[in-house]
Motif scaffolding. Structure first.
Motif, short mmCIF file in Angstrom:
data_model
loop_
_atom_site.label_atom_id
_atom_site.label_comp_id
_atom_site.label_asym_id
_atom_site.label_seq_id
_atom_site.Cartn_x
_atom_site.Cartn_y
_atom_site.Cartn_z
N THR A 166 0.86 -1.17 0.00
CA THR A 166 0.00 0.00 0.00
C THR A 166 0.91 1.23 0.00
N GLU A 167 0.32 2.38 0.16
CA GLU A 167 1.11 3.61 0.17
C GLU A 167 2.09 3.64 1.33
N LYS A 168 1.73 3.03 2.47
CA LYS A 168 2.55 3.14 3.67
C LYS A 168 3.07 1.80 4.19
N SER A 169 2.77 0.71 3.51
CA SER A 169 3.20 -0.58 4.05
C SER A 169 3.47 -1.58 2.93
N ALA A 170 4.25 -2.59 3.29
CA ALA A 170 4.53 -3.68 2.35
C ALA A 170 4.73 -4.95 3.14
N LEU A 171 4.27 -6.08 2.57
CA LEU A 171 4.38 -7.37 3.23
C LEU A 171 5.20 -8.30 2.32
N LEU A 172 6.29 -8.84 2.89
CA LEU A 172 7.20 -9.67 2.12
C LEU A 172 7.46 -10.98 2.83
N GLY A 173 8.00 -11.96 2.09
CA GLY A 173 8.32 -13.24 2.73
C GLY A 173 9.07 -14.16 1.80
N PHE A 174 9.40 -15.34 2.32
CA PHE A 174 10.12 -16.34 1.55
C PHE A 174 9.25 -17.55 1.17
N GLU A 215 6.91 -7.18 7.60
CA GLU A 215 6.09 -6.03 7.25
C GLU A 215 6.93 -4.76 7.38
N LEU A 216 6.99 -3.99 6.30
CA LEU A 216 7.68 -2.71 6.30
C LEU A 216 6.65 -1.60 6.44
N LEU A 217 6.82 -0.74 7.44
CA LEU A 217 5.87 0.35 7.69
C LEU A 217 6.58 1.69 7.56
#
Length: 301
Positions: A167-175, A183-185
């Motif tokens: 989203t504009e303010k967050s990202a969800l990543l994984g393996f 989660e990057l905020l």
């Protein structure tokens, strides 16, 4: 990225008794292994300290298939300052919510069915009030970033993570599916890593470690610890390389083959931790060390 998996997040703790109580009696986790060290870690696993320290791994199941926390304790250090780097770990476990209510541990409602609770030292956990899933209850680790797109680019290209949502303010990543996510905020401000700063760890096949190091070096990215071997008394030696992302978050990649041997559950872990706490004479130990160096020292310094 093939063969990579999320392992643990590292916390520095100043009170092992209160911390153990929280993980055991509130979160309902179990101590998986406990190790004592006489000198600081060559890869600064315990932070920028060169004295006696301990490491305790705690989680809901074996490190082979669960994301756990690593609690590092530096003898004689009485407190750590929190920055805006670590923002929380989310766990799906209705038992933890019930435990907190029964123990009258402070809970804050965040949204419908989600509560927040602080571990000793101020580290925040988000508890989803649903039964524990069949797999790992630890869903995600959230960290603060100052420039979301720059961080997403780094974690996908340099670390090989998959971007699942943004989203504009967050990202969800994984393996991979079933693993704890990152989660990057976006905080909209610089990220401060104060004395409580932690570290996230992942494993990969040992043969990938030199390539991870080389790719970061070629790109001019930060390498905090070049490829190094770390010994644990009586246990397996592991190889690690530690990177720094654009905001200075520490990222440890460890060779998976040796780590699986090192991280076997020790049925004596609880007892070893309790013995370490009972025998803790850190004030006395540090006072003697400072005296030898001709430095005046007072407890809690």
């Amino acid at each position: 990225m093939s063969g990579r998996r999320a392992l643990h997040f590292v916390f520095k703790v100043a009170d092992r008794t209160a911390t153990a109580k929280f993980y055991r009696e509130i979160l309902g986790m179990k101590f998986l292994r406990h190790e004592e060290f006489e000198e600081g870690c060559a890869a600064t696993c315990n932070g920028p300290y060169d004295g006696k320290w301990s490491k305790s791994m705690v989680g809901y199941g074996p490190e082979d298939n669960h994301f756990v926390t690593e609690l590092t304790y530096n003898y004689g250090v009485k407190s750590y300052d929190l920055g805006n780097d670590f923002l929380g770990i989310t766990i799906q476990c209705s038992n933890a919510v019930a435990n907190a209510k029964k123990a009258q541990w402070p809970l804050t409602i965040e949204s419908e069915g989600v509560w927040s609770v602080q571990a000793p030292g101020g580290y925040r956990f988000y508890l989803v009030d649903k039964p524990r899933p069949a797999g790992d209850p630890v869903q995600k680790v959230a960290i603060g970033v100052s420039n979301l797109q720059k961080s997403v680019d780094y974690w996908t290209s340099k670390c090989g993570m998959t971007l699942y949502e943004q989203t504009e303010k967050s990202a969800l990543l994984g393996f991979g599916e079933g693993q704890c996510r990152l989660e990057l905020l976006d905080q909209g401000e610089p990220i401060e890593h104060k004395t409580a700063f932690g570290r996230v760890a992942f494993s990969c096949p040992r043969e990938q470690l030199p390539g991870i190091e080389a790719a970061s070096k070629d790109a001019g990215e930060t390498i905090i610890t070049p490829l190094i071997s770390l010994d644990t008394p009586g246990k397996a030696t592991v190889e690690v390389v530690i990177l720094g992302d654009p905001d200075g978050h520490e990222i440890c990649f460890v060779g998976d083959e040796a780590f699986r041997e090192l991280s076997q559950v020790d049925p004596k872990a609880d007892g070893l931790l309790d013995e370490g706490v009972a025998a803790d004479k850190s004030d006395e130990w540090f006072a003697k060390k400072k005296a030898k160096q001709g430095i005046q020292w007072t407890p809690g310094s």
